[in-house]
Design a protein around this motif. Structure first.
Motif, PDB file in Angstrom:
ATOM      1  N   ALA A  93      22.029  19.201  46.599  1.00 55.03           N
ATOM      2  CA  ALA A  93      23.399  19.709  46.637  1.00 55.03           C
ATOM      3  C   ALA A  93      24.109  19.544  45.296  1.00 55.03           C
ATOM      4  N   ALA A  94      23.813  18.469  44.594  1.00 56.16           N
ATOM      5  CA  ALA A  94      24.506  18.177  43.342  1.00 56.16           C
ATOM      6  C   ALA A  94      23.729  18.611  42.107  1.00 56.16           C
ATOM      7  N   ALA A  95      22.611  19.278  42.280  1.00 54.77           N
ATOM      8  CA  ALA A  95      21.743  19.624  41.148  1.00 54.77           C
ATOM      9  C   ALA A  95      22.456  20.469  40.096  1.00 54.77           C
ATOM     10  N   GLY A  96      23.266  21.407  40.499  1.00 53.78           N
ATOM     11  CA  GLY A  96      23.972  22.253  39.533  1.00 53.78           C
ATOM     12  C   GLY A  96      24.914  21.451  38.659  1.00 53.78           C
ATOM     13  N   GLY A  97      25.699  20.582  39.264  1.00 58.61           N
ATOM     14  CA  GLY A  97      26.631  19.749  38.505  1.00 58.61           C
ATOM     15  C   GLY A  97      25.923  18.767  37.600  1.00 58.61           C
ATOM     16  N   ILE A  98      24.854  18.169  38.104  1.00 58.32           N
ATOM     17  CA  ILE A  98      24.092  17.221  37.291  1.00 58.32           C
ATOM     18  C   ILE A  98      23.452  17.935  36.107  1.00 58.32           C
ATOM     19  N   SER A  99      22.875  19.102  36.348  1.00 54.91           N
ATOM     20  CA  SER A  99      22.250  19.874  35.267  1.00 54.91           C
ATOM     21  C   SER A  99      23.270  20.273  34.211  1.00 54.91           C
ATOM     22  N   ALA A 100      24.451  20.698  34.641  1.00 54.42           N
ATOM     23  CA  ALA A 100      25.493  21.075  33.690  1.00 54.42           C
ATOM     24  C   ALA A 100      25.927  19.871  32.862  1.00 54.42           C
ATOM     25  N   ALA A 101      26.062  18.703  33.490  1.00 50.27           N
ATOM     26  CA  ALA A 101      26.464  17.504  32.759  1.00 50.27           C
ATOM     27  C   ALA A 101      25.426  17.125  31.712  1.00 50.27           C
ATOM     28  N   VAL A 102      24.153  17.198  32.076  1.00 48.77           N
ATOM     29  CA  VAL A 102      23.090  16.867  31.126  1.00 48.77           C
ATOM     30  C   VAL A 102      23.078  17.875  29.981  1.00 48.77           C
ATOM     31  N   PHE A 103      23.166  19.155  30.304  1.00 58.63           N
ATOM     32  CA  PHE A 103      23.134  20.203  29.277  1.00 58.63           C
ATOM     33  C   PHE A 103      24.297  20.068  28.301  1.00 58.63           C
ATOM     34  N   PHE A 104      25.521  19.933  28.823  1.00 59.32           N
ATOM     35  CA  PHE A 104      26.672  19.848  27.932  1.00 59.32           C
ATOM     36  C   PHE A 104      26.720  18.525  27.174  1.00 59.32           C
ATOM     37  N   GLY A 105      26.190  17.457  27.763  1.00 55.38           N
ATOM     38  CA  GLY A 105      26.069  16.193  27.036  1.00 55.38           C
ATOM     39  C   GLY A 105      25.116  16.330  25.863  1.00 55.38           C
ATOM     40  N   LEU A 106      23.981  16.980  26.089  1.00 56.84           N
ATOM     41  CA  LEU A 106      23.014  17.210  25.020  1.00 56.84           C
ATOM     42  C   LEU A 106      23.606  18.107  23.942  1.00 56.84           C
ATOM     43  N   LEU A 107      24.262  19.176  24.349  1.00 52.80           N
ATOM     44  CA  LEU A 107      24.882  20.095  23.393  1.00 52.80           C
ATOM     45  C   LEU A 107      25.922  19.379  22.538  1.00 52.80           C
ATOM     46  N   THR A 108      26.745  18.549  23.172  1.00 54.77           N
ATOM     47  CA  THR A 108      27.759  17.795  22.436  1.00 54.77           C
ATOM     48  C   THR A 108      27.107  16.818  21.460  1.00 54.77           C
ATOM     49  N   ALA A 109      26.048  16.147  21.893  1.00 53.28           N
ATOM     50  CA  ALA A 109      25.354  15.200  21.015  1.00 53.28           C
ATOM     51  C   ALA A 109      24.745  15.906  19.809  1.00 53.28           C
ATOM     52  N   LEU A 110      24.230  17.105  20.020  1.00 54.94           N
ATOM     53  CA  LEU A 110      23.644  17.856  18.902  1.00 54.94           C
ATOM     54  C   LEU A 110      24.690  18.349  17.935  1.00 54.94           C
ATOM     55  N   LEU A 111      25.840  18.742  18.447  1.00 56.79           N
ATOM     56  CA  LEU A 111      26.886  19.316  17.578  1.00 56.79           C
ATOM     57  C   LEU A 111      27.717  18.269  16.846  1.00 56.79           C
TER      58      LEU A 111
END
Length: 118
Positions: A93-111
């Motif tokens: 049920a929470a996979a979409g939110g968890i995936s978005a958090a991981v993706f945007f966390g990674l993107l922020t760390a890279l930028l």
């Protein structure tokens, strides 16, 4: 009116969090964890669904809403798959939110090149 309801309920949840941070010795991590657990408990006893119906995103976006999503996912999966659903339903049920958090966390760390504050 739905926007006002969402704003008021979400604001109250955030204000309670700030009061807990300012007036207690609880760490933010413990408060966040307590909110998720409280969301699960309130969903289990049937008290959170009426708040979600009233406030919409004001109740589902804060961490209480994450607990609500986990509990609803488990309830649905148990109805469909039996006991195995208790272990898989929340993550599904929470996979979409968890995936978005991981993706945007990674993107922020890279930028922005995170570093220690010391």
């Amino acid at each position: 009116m739905q926007y006002i309801n969402a704003f008021v309920v979400g604001g109250i949840i955030c204000a309670l969090s700030q009061i807990l941070i300012d007036k207690t010795k609880l760490t933010p991590a413990r408060i966040l964890t307590a909110y998720v657990v409280l969301g699960v408990i309130l969903t289990a006893i049937g008290m959170y669904k009426p708040l979600v119906d009233f406030a919409g995103a004001g109740a589902t976006v804060p961490l209480l809403g994450f607990g609500y999503t986990l509990a609803e996912g488990v309830k649905t999966a148990v109805a469909e798959s039996g006991l195995l659903g208790a272990f898989t339903g929340g993550a599904k049920a929470a996979a979409g939110g968890i995936s978005a958090a991981v993706f945007f966390g990674l993107l922020t760390a890279l930028l922005f090149r995170p570093a220690d504050k010391s």
